[in-house]
Design a protein around this motif. Structure first.
Motif, PDB file in Angstrom:
ATOM      1  N   ASP A  64       1.706   1.236   3.995  1.00 37.22           N
ATOM      2  CA  ASP A  64       1.992   2.651   4.214  1.00 37.22           C
ATOM      3  C   ASP A  64       2.312   3.284   2.848  1.00 37.22           C
ATOM      4  O   ASP A  64       2.181   2.639   1.805  1.00 37.22           O
ATOM      5  CB  ASP A  64       3.140   2.827   5.211  1.00 37.22           C
ATOM      6  CG  ASP A  64       4.408   2.115   4.769  1.00 37.22           C
ATOM      7  OD1 ASP A  64       4.679   2.057   3.538  1.00 37.22           O
ATOM      8  OD2 ASP A  64       5.156   1.612   5.628  1.00 37.22           O
ATOM      9  N   ASN A  65       2.747   4.540   2.831  1.00 37.73           N
ATOM     10  CA  ASN A  65       2.964   5.214   1.540  1.00 37.73           C
ATOM     11  C   ASN A  65       4.438   5.266   1.141  1.00 37.73           C
ATOM     12  O   ASN A  65       4.805   5.995   0.212  1.00 37.73           O
ATOM     13  CB  ASN A  65       2.379   6.625   1.575  1.00 37.73           C
ATOM     14  CG  ASN A  65       3.124   7.538   2.534  1.00 37.73           C
ATOM     15  OD1 ASN A  65       3.939   7.080   3.339  1.00 37.73           O
ATOM     16  ND2 ASN A  65       2.833   8.840   2.466  1.00 37.73           N
ATOM     17  N   THR A  66       5.285   4.525   1.845  1.00 35.04           N
ATOM     18  CA  THR A  66       6.698   4.519   1.472  1.00 35.04           C
ATOM     19  C   THR A  66       6.906   3.603   0.272  1.00 35.04           C
ATOM     20  O   THR A  66       6.256   2.569   0.145  1.00 35.04           O
ATOM     21  CB  THR A  66       7.572   4.034   2.649  1.00 35.04           C
ATOM     22  OG1 THR A  66       7.171   2.708   3.028  1.00 35.04           O
ATOM     23  CG2 THR A  66       7.435   4.956   3.849  1.00 35.04           C
ATOM     24  N   GLY A  67       7.799   3.979  -0.634  1.00 35.20           N
ATOM     25  CA  GLY A  67       8.076   3.144  -1.787  1.00 35.20           C
ATOM     26  C   GLY A  67       7.171   3.438  -2.961  1.00 35.20           C
ATOM     27  O   GLY A  67       6.376   4.385  -2.968  1.00 35.20           O
ATOM     28  N   ASN A  68       7.273   2.583  -3.974  1.00 34.81           N
ATOM     29  CA  ASN A  68       6.515   2.746  -5.210  1.00 34.81           C
ATOM     30  C   ASN A  68       5.053   2.388  -4.998  1.00 34.81           C
ATOM     31  O   ASN A  68       4.726   1.410  -4.338  1.00 34.81           O
ATOM     32  CB  ASN A  68       7.155   1.854  -6.284  1.00 34.81           C
ATOM     33  CG  ASN A  68       6.454   1.972  -7.609  1.00 34.81           C
ATOM     34  OD1 ASN A  68       5.467   1.271  -7.865  1.00 34.81           O
ATOM     35  ND2 ASN A  68       6.953   2.843  -8.482  1.00 34.81           N
ATOM     36  N   ALA A  69       4.158   3.176  -5.596  1.00 35.21           N
ATOM     37  CA  ALA A  69       2.719   2.962  -5.419  1.00 35.21           C
ATOM     38  C   ALA A  69       2.282   1.610  -5.965  1.00 35.21           C
ATOM     39  O   ALA A  69       1.485   0.891  -5.336  1.00 35.21           O
ATOM     40  CB  ALA A  69       1.938   4.087  -6.097  1.00 35.21           C
ATOM     41  N   ASN A  70       2.779   1.236  -7.159  1.00 37.07           N
ATOM     42  CA  ASN A  70       2.408  -0.055  -7.742  1.00 37.07           C
ATOM     43  C   ASN A  70       2.918  -1.221  -6.882  1.00 37.07           C
ATOM     44  O   ASN A  70       2.224  -2.238  -6.706  1.00 37.07           O
ATOM     45  CB  ASN A  70       2.970  -0.170  -9.159  1.00 37.07           C
ATOM     46  CG  ASN A  70       2.297   0.774 -10.130  1.00 37.07           C
ATOM     47  OD1 ASN A  70       1.127   1.145  -9.956  1.00 37.07           O
ATOM     48  ND2 ASN A  70       3.021   1.194 -11.173  1.00 37.07           N
ATOM     49  N   THR A  71       4.125  -1.037  -6.359  1.00 37.44           N
ATOM     50  CA  THR A  71       4.677  -2.071  -5.475  1.00 37.44           C
ATOM     51  C   THR A  71       3.823  -2.220  -4.221  1.00 37.44           C
ATOM     52  O   THR A  71       3.568  -3.338  -3.745  1.00 37.44           O
ATOM     53  CB  THR A  71       6.122  -1.716  -5.083  1.00 37.44           C
ATOM     54  OG1 THR A  71       6.927  -1.626  -6.262  1.00 37.44           O
ATOM     55  CG2 THR A  71       6.705  -2.767  -4.155  1.00 37.44           C
ATOM     56  N   ASN A  72       3.362  -1.100  -3.706  1.00 32.59           N
ATOM     57  CA  ASN A  72       2.521  -1.146  -2.518  1.00 32.59           C
ATOM     58  C   ASN A  72       1.176  -1.815  -2.795  1.00 32.59           C
ATOM     59  O   ASN A  72       0.650  -2.546  -1.946  1.00 32.59           O
ATOM     60  CB  ASN A  72       2.305   0.263  -1.963  1.00 32.59           C
ATOM     61  CG  ASN A  72       3.516   0.773  -1.201  1.00 32.59           C
ATOM     62  OD1 ASN A  72       4.270  -0.010  -0.641  1.00 32.59           O
ATOM     63  ND2 ASN A  72       3.707   2.094  -1.197  1.00 32.59           N
TER      64      ASN A  72
END
Length: 309
Positions: free
Chosen positions: A245-253
């Protein structure tokens, strides 16, 4: 009759009756001749426990339309409720596989059929619909490792409660082998249709936040088996793509999506899909299929997709 006679008769009758009662009540007395004694005997039959004879199927394979024939007492063996081949493969089996490889390479229209057996009381912990198919797939992978093209191998699974393991739980050769001859230029339209359907309706695995667990449904197990067939027969690759999903940091995702894809790949490899046939990637939050503004939408976006190219 005089009183004296009556008295004597009474004494005699008392003696006779007493003797008869004594013989009747005394077990150890022999008042009657042996041939006049009736003895009742009760015979108790103790049923022997049923012992199932251990099944030992040899590696037997012949070509009805050619000159190939291999018959070996040894075979590929498995533990009950397991689908990995036991490490100790007989040299005789290895020699038979070498002969099979040479024959198939010289005759590209020949295919070998492998049917794996399983019992109804075994537990299926594989990704395949049944243990028999998973066992046949393991043997197929061994044949491929020995140089036999996967497109010349067909695998099947079949319930067979007539096979019996030994006391250690080893099943000796729960398999059957056959050989077919294909027509030159023939195409498997049914398989092509199955592979197209997988591309349109891939396997989608959903994950909870921060987790990577896999629990396949019956339909997904069938798709795993079909994906394996597509890879073997058409030479396609399996594509495993992780999404978040789009929660949190983009790189982490992006990293989490890759971890989910890699986890799914490891699961497939552990279940008999050869690693070189699997490619993984991550799209992170970049390809949502639902609204990330809702919890339900976020749950649908946390997924891994398994398909073929």
């Amino acid at each position: 009759m005089s009183k004296k006679t009556t008295y004597l008769l009474g004494i005699l009758l008392t003696i006779i009756i007493g003797t008869l009662l004594f013989c009747y009540l005394c077990d150890d007395c022999y008042c009657c001749p042996e041939d006049e004694v009736t003895t009742e005997e009760t015979n108790t039959i103790v049923a022997e426990p049923e012992v199932n004879q251990v099944t030992r199927n040899g590696f037997s394979l012949s070509d009805a339309n050619g000159n190939f024939n291999v018959k070996i007492n040894d075979n590929f063996n498995f533990k009950t409720s397991k689908f990995s081949i036991l490490d100790t493969i007989s040299p005789n089996v290895t020699e038979g596989v070498t002969k099979l490889k040479d024959f198939l390479l010289e005759n590209p229209l020949k295919t070998v059929d492998i049917t794996g057996y399983y019992k109804s009381d075994e537990t299926n912990n594989s990704a395949f619909p049944n243990l028999g198919l998973a066992r046949a797939n393991s043997v197929k992978n061994y044949l491929v490792s020995q140089g036999i093209p996967s497109k010349q191998i067909n695998i099947n699974g079949q319930l067979n409660d007539a096979i019996n393991p030994d006391d250690s739980g080893t099943l000796f050769g729960p398999l059957e082998f056959g050989m077919l001859t294909s027509k030159e230029g023939a195409t498997d339209e049914a398989l092509a249709s199955i592979c197209d359907d997988i591309r349109k309706n891939p396997i989608v695995l959903y994950f909870k936040t921060g987790q990577a667990e896999i629990n396949l449904t019956t339909d997904q197990r069938e798709k795993i088996a079909n994906i394996s067939r597509c890879v073997d027969k058409l030479g396609v690759k399996i594509q495993v793509v992780g999404h978040t999903d789009n929660t949190g940091n983009a790189n982490t995702n992006m990293r989490l999506g890759q971890e989910r894809a890699d986890f799914a790949k490891d699961y497939l490899v552990r279940n008999g899909i050869l690693e070189p046939n699997i490619e993984t990637s991550s799209k992170g939050p970049n390809d949502p299929i639902a609204d990330n503004n809702t919890k339900d939408g976020q749950a649908k976006n946390r997924r891994t997709v398994i398909t073929i190219n």
